[in-house]
Design a protein around this motif. Structure first.
Motif, PDB file in Angstrom:
ATOM      1  N   ARG A 179     -31.730 -40.465  21.949  1.00 28.32           N
ATOM      2  CA  ARG A 179     -30.705 -41.202  21.205  1.00 28.32           C
ATOM      3  C   ARG A 179     -31.037 -41.228  19.713  1.00 28.32           C
ATOM      4  O   ARG A 179     -30.150 -41.132  18.860  1.00 28.32           O
ATOM      5  N   ILE A 180     -32.313 -41.352  19.392  1.00 26.46           N
ATOM      6  CA  ILE A 180     -32.723 -41.337  17.989  1.00 26.46           C
ATOM      7  C   ILE A 180     -32.457 -39.962  17.375  1.00 26.46           C
ATOM      8  O   ILE A 180     -31.917 -39.844  16.271  1.00 26.46           O
ATOM      9  N   TYR A 227     -29.858 -37.360  13.856  1.00 32.80           N
ATOM     10  CA  TYR A 227     -30.437 -36.458  12.869  1.00 32.80           C
ATOM     11  C   TYR A 227     -29.418 -35.443  12.355  1.00 32.80           C
ATOM     12  O   TYR A 227     -28.505 -35.032  13.067  1.00 32.80           O
ATOM     13  N   SER A 228     -29.617 -35.039  11.110  1.00 29.04           N
ATOM     14  CA  SER A 228     -28.879 -33.931  10.521  1.00 29.04           C
ATOM     15  C   SER A 228     -29.898 -32.851  10.152  1.00 29.04           C
ATOM     16  O   SER A 228     -31.100 -33.006  10.373  1.00 29.04           O
ATOM     17  N   SER A 229     -29.416 -31.762   9.563  1.00 30.95           N
ATOM     18  CA  SER A 229     -30.309 -30.672   9.175  1.00 30.95           C
ATOM     19  C   SER A 229     -31.261 -31.078   8.056  1.00 30.95           C
ATOM     20  O   SER A 229     -32.237 -30.365   7.784  1.00 30.95           O
ATOM     21  N   ASP A 234     -39.990 -34.800  13.820  1.00 28.14           N
ATOM     22  CA  ASP A 234     -39.441 -35.319  15.066  1.00 28.14           C
ATOM     23  C   ASP A 234     -39.801 -36.787  15.236  1.00 28.14           C
ATOM     24  O   ASP A 234     -40.555 -37.367  14.430  1.00 28.14           O
ATOM     25  N   VAL A 235     -39.301 -37.365  16.287  1.00 24.02           N
ATOM     26  CA  VAL A 235     -39.577 -38.777  16.607  1.00 24.02           C
ATOM     27  C   VAL A 235     -41.069 -38.967  16.841  1.00 24.02           C
ATOM     28  O   VAL A 235     -41.727 -38.136  17.471  1.00 24.02           O
ATOM     29  N   ASP A 247     -21.982 -43.157  13.763  1.00 26.59           N
ATOM     30  CA  ASP A 247     -20.678 -43.454  13.162  1.00 26.59           C
ATOM     31  C   ASP A 247     -20.711 -43.354  11.645  1.00 26.59           C
ATOM     32  O   ASP A 247     -19.728 -42.940  11.016  1.00 26.59           O
ATOM     33  N   GLU A 248     -21.836 -43.762  11.041  1.00 29.76           N
ATOM     34  CA  GLU A 248     -21.927 -43.833   9.587  1.00 29.76           C
ATOM     35  C   GLU A 248     -22.604 -42.623   8.960  1.00 29.76           C
ATOM     36  O   GLU A 248     -22.777 -42.565   7.742  1.00 29.76           O
ATOM     37  N   GLY A 249     -22.994 -41.647   9.773  1.00 31.61           N
ATOM     38  CA  GLY A 249     -23.639 -40.449   9.239  1.00 31.61           C
ATOM     39  C   GLY A 249     -25.034 -40.715   8.714  1.00 31.61           C
ATOM     40  O   GLY A 249     -25.477 -40.093   7.740  1.00 31.61           O
ATOM     41  N   VAL A 250     -25.757 -41.620   9.375  1.00 31.45           N
ATOM     42  CA  VAL A 250     -27.091 -42.046   8.942  1.00 31.45           C
ATOM     43  C   VAL A 250     -28.132 -41.563   9.950  1.00 31.45           C
ATOM     44  O   VAL A 250     -27.948 -41.721  11.162  1.00 31.45           O
ATOM     45  N   ALA A 251     -29.231 -41.003   9.477  1.00 35.86           N
ATOM     46  CA  ALA A 251     -30.323 -40.588  10.352  1.00 35.86           C
ATOM     47  C   ALA A 251     -31.275 -41.764  10.558  1.00 35.86           C
ATOM     48  O   ALA A 251     -31.701 -42.394   9.593  1.00 35.86           O
ATOM     49  N   LEU A 252     -31.602 -42.070  11.804  1.00 35.70           N
ATOM     50  CA  LEU A 252     -32.611 -43.100  12.094  1.00 35.70           C
ATOM     51  C   LEU A 252     -33.965 -42.421  11.988  1.00 35.70           C
ATOM     52  O   LEU A 252     -34.437 -41.762  12.910  1.00 35.70           O
TER      53      LEU A 252
END
Length: 342
Positions: A28-29, A33-35, A40-41, A130-135
């Protein structure tokens, strides 16, 4: 004399359980992610590649959901506060015209069970997508003795970016500009200590159906914090955003004053929008004075944007086109720095 061997688990911290929950959440984390995310986690630090900007300024915000966490826990809706923590930070970053990039979370309690952590992470990762944010990273802490048995804390730091010449801090606000108010979804993440005190005094249950609220009390009190990223970005890109204020603790006046330049004063008309029933219910049930309500809650306006008068109609249409109801609620005048609620 023989002493029983003490373990960390017996002292109150179950490392294996905490590690298992994070491991189970890895996919889920990664889904956030984006490019631009490197690595990694599970690393010691998150890595994010910043490219494609002429003169980038990093913008950061950190905040928690406060004692809304206790009501969410009691109602079995911990995903709501995970979502809220991210959205709150996204809004704070967006008010200066920035695009949110990544987030870090902090979850703390005396004890965690796997279901609670998983529910919060579900909310966090859903909001990030939803907000386009990477955790990009976080911390899940067990601290018996620091937190009460049922206490918990959910915090997020959101980092965004904006071109230096596009930063919107309120300096462009001038007398004659109009104030646009965007509808809130409810209490968002402020005022819950007052609400919890009222619940205790009235001996209410979160499952109580309240006619004037149209359903159970929990639904009205745990409505998720609304995101204003899309309308704010639209206003900023169109050159219409001269200043914006996220209405959190301190209410309309306290937060709007933070972005006003010297020599300008805001006049906000309380007749310009309809205060939602949940605030009227709290005021009446708790005999809370009007001034106290406006200093504690958002009263139905979760975001305020200052726009040029001649293009205010276009600004309203932009907000509504992005699914956010909005009203023209006031204007800027010359005078001593501050806000009048009239």
């Amino acid at each position: 004399m023989t002493h029983t061997r003490l373990t960390y688990k017996e002292a109150g911290v179950d490392r294996a359980a905490a590690g298992a929950v994070i491991g189970a959440s890895a996919d889920r984390i990664r889904s956030t992610y984006s490019s631009r995310v490197i690595g990694d986690v599970g690393h010691f630090a998150g890595l994010f590649r910043l490219n494609g900007f002429r003169d980038p300024v990093l913008v950061s915000s950190i905040d928690g959901v406060g004692t809304k966490a206790l009501l969410a826990s009691a109602a079995g809706r911990l995903d709501v506060i995970g979502r809220d923590a991210i959205v709150h930070g996204v809004n704070d970053v967006a008010v200066v015209g920035a695009t949110p990039l990544f987030a870090l979370d902090y979850l703390a309690a005396a004890q965690w069970d796997s279901g609670a952590v998983a529910a919060i992470i579900d909310g966090i990762t859903a909001a990030c997508r939803d907000e386009g944010v990477a955790l990009l990273g976080g911390e899940t802490a067990q601290m018996p003795g620091v937190y009460a048995e049922r206490g918990l804390d959910v915090v997020a730091c959101v980092v965004g970016v904006v071109e230096r010449d596009e930063v919107c801090e309120g300096r462009a606000i001038r007398p004659g500009d109009l104030i646009l108010g965007m509808a809130s979804a409810g209490l968002h993440t402020n005022g819950y200590t007052l609400v919890r005190t009222l619940i205790t005094k009235r001996r209410w249950s979160l499952g109580d159906v309240v006619a004037e609220l149209g359903g159970p009390l929990r639904d009205a009190l745990l409505a998720p914090h609304r995101s204003y990223r899309k309308p704010l970005q639209a206003l900023s890109r169109a050159g219409l955003l001269r200043g914006a204020a996220h209405v959190t603790g301190g209410g309309i006046a306290g937060n709007l004053a933070r972005v006003l330049p010297p020599g300008t004063r805001a006049q906000v008309s309380r007749d310009a929008w309809t205060v939602p029933p949940v605030f009227q219910f709290i005021a009446q049930a708790g005999n809370v004075e009007d001034a106290e309500m406006f200093a504690t809650f958002n009263m139905g306006l979760g975001m305020l944007a200052v726009v040029p008068k001649e293009r205010a109609g276009i600004a309203l249409d932009m907000c509504r086109a992005h699914g956010t109801e909005a009203w023209l609620v006031g204007e800027m005048i010359s005078g001593e720095h501050g806000v009048n609620l009239i």
